[in-house]
Write a protein that holds these residues in place. Structure first.
Motif, PDB file in Angstrom:
ATOM      1  N   SER A   1       0.817  -1.228   0.085  1.00  0.00           N
ATOM      2  CA  SER A   1      -0.061   0.075   0.065  1.00  0.00           C
ATOM      3  C   SER A   1       0.600   1.156   0.065  1.00  0.00           C
ATOM      4  N   PHE A   2       0.306   2.296  -0.570  1.00  0.00           N
ATOM      5  CA  PHE A   2       0.949   3.390  -0.709  1.00  0.00           C
ATOM      6  C   PHE A   2       0.269   4.608   0.227  1.00  0.00           C
ATOM      7  N   HIS A   3       0.785   5.493   0.817  1.00  0.00           N
ATOM      8  CA  HIS A   3       0.306   6.551   1.762  1.00  0.00           C
ATOM      9  C   HIS A   3       0.963   7.816   1.646  1.00  0.00           C
ATOM     10  N   GLY A   4       1.792   8.200   0.628  1.00  0.00           N
ATOM     11  CA  GLY A   4       2.237   9.296   0.495  1.00  0.00           C
ATOM     12  C   GLY A   4       3.354   9.525  -0.862  1.00  0.00           C
ATOM     13  N   THR A   5       3.625  10.865  -1.078  1.00  0.00           N
ATOM     14  CA  THR A   5       4.734  11.086  -1.962  1.00  0.00           C
ATOM     15  C   THR A   5       6.285  11.227  -1.379  1.00  0.00           C
ATOM     16  N   ILE A   6       7.246  10.921  -2.324  1.00  0.00           N
ATOM     17  CA  ILE A   6       8.641  11.077  -2.022  1.00  0.00           C
ATOM     18  C   ILE A   6       9.159  12.048  -3.227  1.00  0.00           C
TER      19      ILE A   6
ATOM     20  N   ALA B   1       9.528  12.379  -8.438  1.00  0.00           N
ATOM     21  CA  ALA B   1       8.743  12.069  -7.298  1.00  0.00           C
ATOM     22  C   ALA B   1       8.171  10.842  -7.585  1.00  0.00           C
ATOM     23  N   ALA B   2       7.585  10.095  -6.463  1.00  0.00           N
ATOM     24  CA  ALA B   2       7.268   8.839  -6.484  1.00  0.00           C
ATOM     25  C   ALA B   2       6.179   8.520  -5.210  1.00  0.00           C
ATOM     26  N   LEU B   3       5.565   7.331  -5.527  1.00  0.00           N
ATOM     27  CA  LEU B   3       4.704   7.060  -4.570  1.00  0.00           C
ATOM     28  C   LEU B   3       5.315   6.243  -3.435  1.00  0.00           C
ATOM     29  N   ALA B   4       5.203   6.354  -1.976  1.00  0.00           N
ATOM     30  CA  ALA B   4       5.777   6.172  -0.989  1.00  0.00           C
ATOM     31  C   ALA B   4       4.994   4.895  -0.621  1.00  0.00           C
ATOM     32  N   PRO B   5       5.500   3.617  -0.543  1.00  0.00           N
ATOM     33  CA  PRO B   5       5.127   2.196  -0.051  1.00  0.00           C
ATOM     34  C   PRO B   5       5.384   2.084   1.472  1.00  0.00           C
ATOM     35  N   ALA B   6       4.266   1.490   2.050  1.00  0.00           N
ATOM     36  CA  ALA B   6       4.551   0.735   3.147  1.00  0.00           C
ATOM     37  C   ALA B   6       5.140  -0.670   2.903  1.00  0.00           C
ATOM     38  N   ILE B   7       6.225  -1.074   3.381  1.00  0.00           N
ATOM     39  CA  ILE B   7       6.599  -2.481   2.982  1.00  0.00           C
ATOM     40  C   ILE B   7       6.754  -3.396   4.251  1.00  0.00           C
TER      41      ILE B   7
ATOM     42  N   ARG C   1       6.047  22.863  -9.927  1.00  0.00           N
ATOM     43  CA  ARG C   1       4.952  21.750 -10.224  1.00  0.00           C
ATOM     44  C   ARG C   1       4.887  20.671  -9.205  1.00  0.00           C
ATOM     45  N   LEU C   2       5.741  20.556  -8.334  1.00  0.00           N
ATOM     46  CA  LEU C   2       5.777  19.451  -7.094  1.00  0.00           C
ATOM     47  C   LEU C   2       4.208  19.455  -6.522  1.00  0.00           C
ATOM     48  N   PRO C   3       3.676  20.577  -6.247  1.00  0.00           N
ATOM     49  CA  PRO C   3       2.341  20.449  -5.699  1.00  0.00           C
ATOM     50  C   PRO C   3       1.099  19.930  -6.460  1.00  0.00           C
ATOM     51  N   THR C   4       1.548  19.779  -7.737  1.00  0.00           N
ATOM     52  CA  THR C   4       0.440  19.518  -8.492  1.00  0.00           C
ATOM     53  C   THR C   4       0.694  17.910  -8.456  1.00  0.00           C
ATOM     54  N   VAL C   5       1.890  17.256  -8.347  1.00  0.00           N
ATOM     55  CA  VAL C   5       2.193  15.861  -8.275  1.00  0.00           C
ATOM     56  C   VAL C   5       1.588  15.399  -6.834  1.00  0.00           C
ATOM     57  N   VAL C   6       1.908  16.212  -5.858  1.00  0.00           N
ATOM     58  CA  VAL C   6       1.678  15.774  -4.592  1.00  0.00           C
ATOM     59  C   VAL C   6      -0.007  15.884  -4.492  1.00  0.00           C
ATOM     60  N   LYS C   7      -0.708  16.787  -5.122  1.00  0.00           N
ATOM     61  CA  LYS C   7      -2.277  16.752  -4.967  1.00  0.00           C
ATOM     62  C   LYS C   7      -2.787  15.374  -5.769  1.00  0.00           C
ATOM     63  N   ALA C   8      -2.338  15.375  -7.131  1.00  0.00           N
ATOM     64  CA  ALA C   8      -2.668  14.112  -7.860  1.00  0.00           C
ATOM     65  C   ALA C   8      -2.524  12.761  -7.136  1.00  0.00           C
ATOM     66  N   VAL C   9      -1.237  12.666  -6.463  1.00  0.00           N
ATOM     67  CA  VAL C   9      -0.884  11.347  -5.589  1.00  0.00           C
ATOM     68  C   VAL C   9      -2.163  11.265  -4.193  1.00  0.00           C
ATOM     69  N   ALA C  10      -2.189  12.485  -3.707  1.00  0.00           N
ATOM     70  CA  ALA C  10      -3.119  12.532  -2.576  1.00  0.00           C
ATOM     71  C   ALA C  10      -4.501  12.200  -2.711  1.00  0.00           C
ATOM     72  N   ASP C  11      -4.911  12.648  -4.062  1.00  0.00           N
ATOM     73  CA  ASP C  11      -6.307  12.091  -4.520  1.00  0.00           C
ATOM     74  C   ASP C  11      -6.544  10.688  -4.567  1.00  0.00           C
ATOM     75  N   VAL C  12      -5.429  10.009  -4.858  1.00  0.00           N
ATOM     76  CA  VAL C  12      -5.644   8.517  -5.142  1.00  0.00           C
ATOM     77  C   VAL C  12      -5.303   7.682  -3.991  1.00  0.00           C
ATOM     78  N   LEU C  13      -4.847   8.310  -2.887  1.00  0.00           N
ATOM     79  CA  LEU C  13      -4.235   7.589  -1.471  1.00  0.00           C
ATOM     80  C   LEU C  13      -5.424   7.334  -0.593  1.00  0.00           C
ATOM     81  N   PRO C  14      -5.447   6.299   0.304  1.00  0.00           N
ATOM     82  CA  PRO C  14      -4.228   5.247  -0.063  1.00  0.00           C
ATOM     83  C   PRO C  14      -4.727   4.551  -1.175  1.00  0.00           C
ATOM     84  N   MET C  15      -3.618   3.852  -1.683  1.00  0.00           N
ATOM     85  CA  MET C  15      -3.932   2.873  -2.854  1.00  0.00           C
ATOM     86  C   MET C  15      -3.032   1.535  -2.426  1.00  0.00           C
TER      87      MET C  15
END
Length: 174
Positions: free
Chosen positions: A73-78, A85-91, A136-150
Protein backbone atom coordinates in the motif's frame (compact mmCIF):
# COMPACT_ATOMS: atom_id res chain seq x y z
CA UNK A 1 22.67 1.68 -19.17
CA UNK A 2 21.30 0.02 -16.03
CA UNK A 3 19.61 -3.25 -15.27
CA UNK A 4 16.92 -3.28 -12.56
CA UNK A 5 15.44 -6.13 -10.58
CA UNK A 6 11.79 -5.07 -10.57
CA UNK A 7 8.66 -6.16 -8.80
CA UNK A 8 5.71 -5.88 -11.20
CA UNK A 9 2.01 -5.57 -10.48
CA UNK A 10 -1.13 -7.40 -11.49
CA UNK A 11 -3.28 -5.88 -14.26
CA UNK A 12 -5.58 -3.91 -11.95
CA UNK A 13 -2.66 -2.44 -10.02
CA UNK A 14 -0.70 -1.66 -13.19
CA UNK A 15 -3.75 0.23 -14.47
CA UNK A 16 -4.08 2.24 -11.23
CA UNK A 17 -0.52 3.54 -11.55
CA UNK A 18 -0.87 4.17 -15.29
CA UNK A 19 -4.07 6.14 -14.61
CA UNK A 20 -2.09 8.32 -12.19
CA UNK A 21 0.61 8.79 -14.86
CA UNK A 22 -2.12 9.86 -17.33
CA UNK A 23 -3.57 12.41 -14.91
CA UNK A 24 -0.12 13.88 -14.35
CA UNK A 25 0.67 13.97 -18.08
CA UNK A 26 -2.66 15.77 -18.66
CA UNK A 27 -1.54 18.32 -16.04
CA UNK A 28 1.75 18.89 -17.90
CA UNK A 29 3.98 16.76 -15.67
CA UNK A 30 6.32 14.23 -17.33
CA UNK A 31 5.98 10.67 -16.04
CA UNK A 32 7.42 7.27 -16.86
CA UNK A 33 4.70 6.98 -19.53
CA UNK A 34 6.65 9.41 -21.75
CA UNK A 35 10.16 9.01 -20.32
CA UNK A 36 13.01 7.79 -22.58
CA UNK A 37 11.91 4.72 -24.60
CA UNK A 38 8.27 4.91 -23.36
CA UNK A 39 8.19 1.19 -22.51
CA UNK A 40 8.22 1.58 -18.72
CA UNK A 41 6.03 -0.53 -16.47
CA UNK A 42 4.81 0.52 -13.04
CA UNK A 43 7.29 -1.19 -10.73
CA UNK A 44 9.26 -1.21 -7.52
CA UNK A 45 12.98 -1.77 -8.06
CA UNK A 46 14.76 -3.98 -5.56
CA UNK A 47 18.12 -3.03 -7.06
CA UNK A 48 19.58 -1.18 -10.01
CA UNK A 49 22.84 -2.54 -11.37
CA UNK A 50 25.39 -0.36 -13.15
CA UNK A 51 27.51 -3.34 -14.25
CA UNK A 52 26.33 -6.90 -14.68
CA UNK A 53 26.47 -10.15 -16.58
CA UNK A 54 22.89 -11.06 -17.47
CA UNK A 55 23.33 -14.83 -17.12
CA UNK A 56 25.08 -14.40 -13.76
CA UNK A 57 22.34 -12.10 -12.47
CA UNK A 58 19.63 -14.55 -13.57
CA UNK A 59 21.48 -17.46 -11.94
CA UNK A 60 21.96 -15.53 -8.69
CA UNK A 61 18.31 -14.53 -8.49
CA UNK A 62 17.11 -18.04 -9.36
CA UNK A 63 19.08 -19.37 -6.37
CA UNK A 64 17.17 -17.16 -3.91
CA UNK A 65 14.05 -18.50 -2.21
CA UNK A 66 10.78 -17.53 -3.90
CA UNK A 67 8.22 -15.17 -2.45
CA UNK A 68 4.48 -15.41 -2.86
CA UNK A 69 2.55 -12.58 -4.52
CA UNK A 70 1.80 -9.87 -1.97
CA UNK A 71 0.00 -6.60 -1.44
CA UNK A 72 1.68 -3.26 -0.97
CA UNK A 73 0.00 0.00 0.00
CA UNK A 74 0.99 3.61 -0.66
CA UNK A 75 0.45 6.43 1.79
CA UNK A 76 2.38 9.43 0.49
CA UNK A 77 4.73 11.08 -1.97
CA UNK A 78 8.53 11.08 -1.99
CA UNK A 79 10.43 13.89 -3.73
CA UNK A 80 13.95 13.01 -4.87
CA UNK A 81 16.67 15.29 -6.27
CA UNK A 82 16.62 16.18 -9.98
CA UNK A 83 12.84 16.25 -10.19
CA UNK A 84 11.84 12.66 -9.52
CA UNK A 85 8.68 12.09 -7.48
CA UNK A 86 7.35 8.73 -6.37
CA UNK A 87 4.71 6.87 -4.45
CA UNK A 88 5.83 6.03 -0.91
CA UNK A 89 4.98 2.41 -0.08
CA UNK A 90 4.58 0.75 3.27
CA UNK A 91 6.68 -2.41 2.99
CA UNK A 92 6.95 -5.44 5.20
CA UNK A 93 10.09 -6.48 7.03
CA UNK A 94 10.17 -9.51 4.70
CA UNK A 95 10.28 -7.26 1.62
CA UNK A 96 13.11 -5.19 3.12
CA UNK A 97 15.00 -8.38 3.97
CA UNK A 98 14.53 -9.71 0.42
CA UNK A 99 15.93 -6.47 -1.03
CA UNK A 100 18.93 -6.74 1.27
CA UNK A 101 19.50 -10.39 0.29
CA UNK A 102 19.32 -9.53 -3.43
CA UNK A 103 21.68 -6.58 -3.08
CA UNK A 104 24.13 -8.59 -0.99
CA UNK A 105 24.03 -11.61 -3.33
CA UNK A 106 24.61 -9.51 -6.44
CA UNK A 107 27.37 -7.44 -4.82
CA UNK A 108 29.12 -10.65 -3.76
CA UNK A 109 29.09 -11.73 -7.44
CA UNK A 110 30.89 -8.53 -8.45
CA UNK A 111 27.91 -6.55 -9.77
CA UNK A 112 28.14 -2.81 -9.23
CA UNK A 113 24.90 -1.48 -7.77
CA UNK A 114 23.69 2.09 -8.07
CA UNK A 115 24.57 3.76 -4.76
CA UNK A 116 20.90 4.17 -3.77
CA UNK A 117 20.27 0.42 -3.97
CA UNK A 118 23.29 -0.90 -2.06
CA UNK A 119 22.73 -2.84 1.16
CA UNK A 120 21.31 -0.51 3.79
CA UNK A 121 20.74 2.42 1.37
CA UNK A 122 17.47 1.42 -0.34
CA UNK A 123 14.51 3.81 -0.26
CA UNK A 124 11.54 1.83 -1.63
CA UNK A 125 9.44 3.82 -4.09
CA UNK A 126 7.36 3.60 -7.25
CA UNK A 127 8.28 6.43 -9.63
CA UNK A 128 5.53 8.62 -11.01
CA UNK A 129 7.14 11.90 -12.19
CA UNK A 130 10.53 12.07 -13.86
CA UNK A 131 11.47 15.73 -14.26
CA UNK A 132 9.04 17.73 -12.17
CA UNK A 133 10.21 21.28 -11.46
CA UNK A 134 9.84 22.55 -7.90
CA UNK A 135 6.91 24.80 -8.77
CA UNK A 136 5.02 21.79 -10.21
CA UNK A 137 5.60 19.55 -7.19
CA UNK A 138 2.29 20.59 -5.55
CA UNK A 139 0.50 19.30 -8.67
CA UNK A 140 2.15 15.91 -8.22
CA UNK A 141 1.50 15.78 -4.48
CA UNK A 142 -2.20 16.64 -5.00
CA UNK A 143 -2.63 14.07 -7.80
CA UNK A 144 -1.06 11.39 -5.60
CA UNK A 145 -3.03 12.42 -2.51
CA UNK A 146 -6.25 12.20 -4.53
CA UNK A 147 -5.71 8.45 -5.09
CA UNK A 148 -4.36 7.51 -1.66
CA UNK A 149 -4.40 5.22 0.07
CA UNK A 150 -3.75 2.88 -2.84
CA UNK A 151 -3.08 -0.84 -2.57
CA UNK A 152 -1.42 -2.81 -5.34
CA UNK A 153 -0.61 -6.48 -5.78
CA UNK A 154 2.89 -7.63 -6.67
CA UNK A 155 2.48 -10.82 -8.69
CA UNK A 156 5.73 -11.21 -10.64
CA UNK A 157 9.28 -9.95 -11.08
CA UNK A 158 11.54 -9.18 -14.02
CA UNK A 159 14.89 -7.80 -15.02
CA UNK A 160 14.48 -4.56 -16.95
CA UNK A 161 17.11 -2.77 -19.05
CA UNK A 162 16.39 0.88 -18.29
CA UNK A 163 18.03 2.04 -21.51
CA UNK A 164 15.90 -0.01 -23.89
CA UNK A 165 12.93 -1.24 -21.89
CA UNK A 166 13.83 -4.84 -22.69
CA UNK A 167 12.47 -7.19 -20.04
CA UNK A 168 13.43 -10.68 -18.91
CA UNK A 169 10.80 -12.37 -16.75
CA UNK A 170 12.13 -14.00 -13.61
CA UNK A 171 10.88 -17.51 -12.80
CA UNK A 172 9.75 -16.40 -9.34
CA UNK A 173 9.52 -13.33 -7.15
CA UNK A 174 12.91 -13.21 -5.41
Amino acid sequence: MALAVCLLFDDRSDRLVRDLWSRLEDAGVSTLATHTHRRHHPHLSYVVLRTWDLAEVQETLASLPPAEPFGMSFHGTIAFPRGRAALAPAISADTALRQWRIATALESRGCELHRSYRSGRWVPHVSVATRVQGARLPTVVKAVADVLPMTVRVNRAALVDSGTGRTWALPHIP
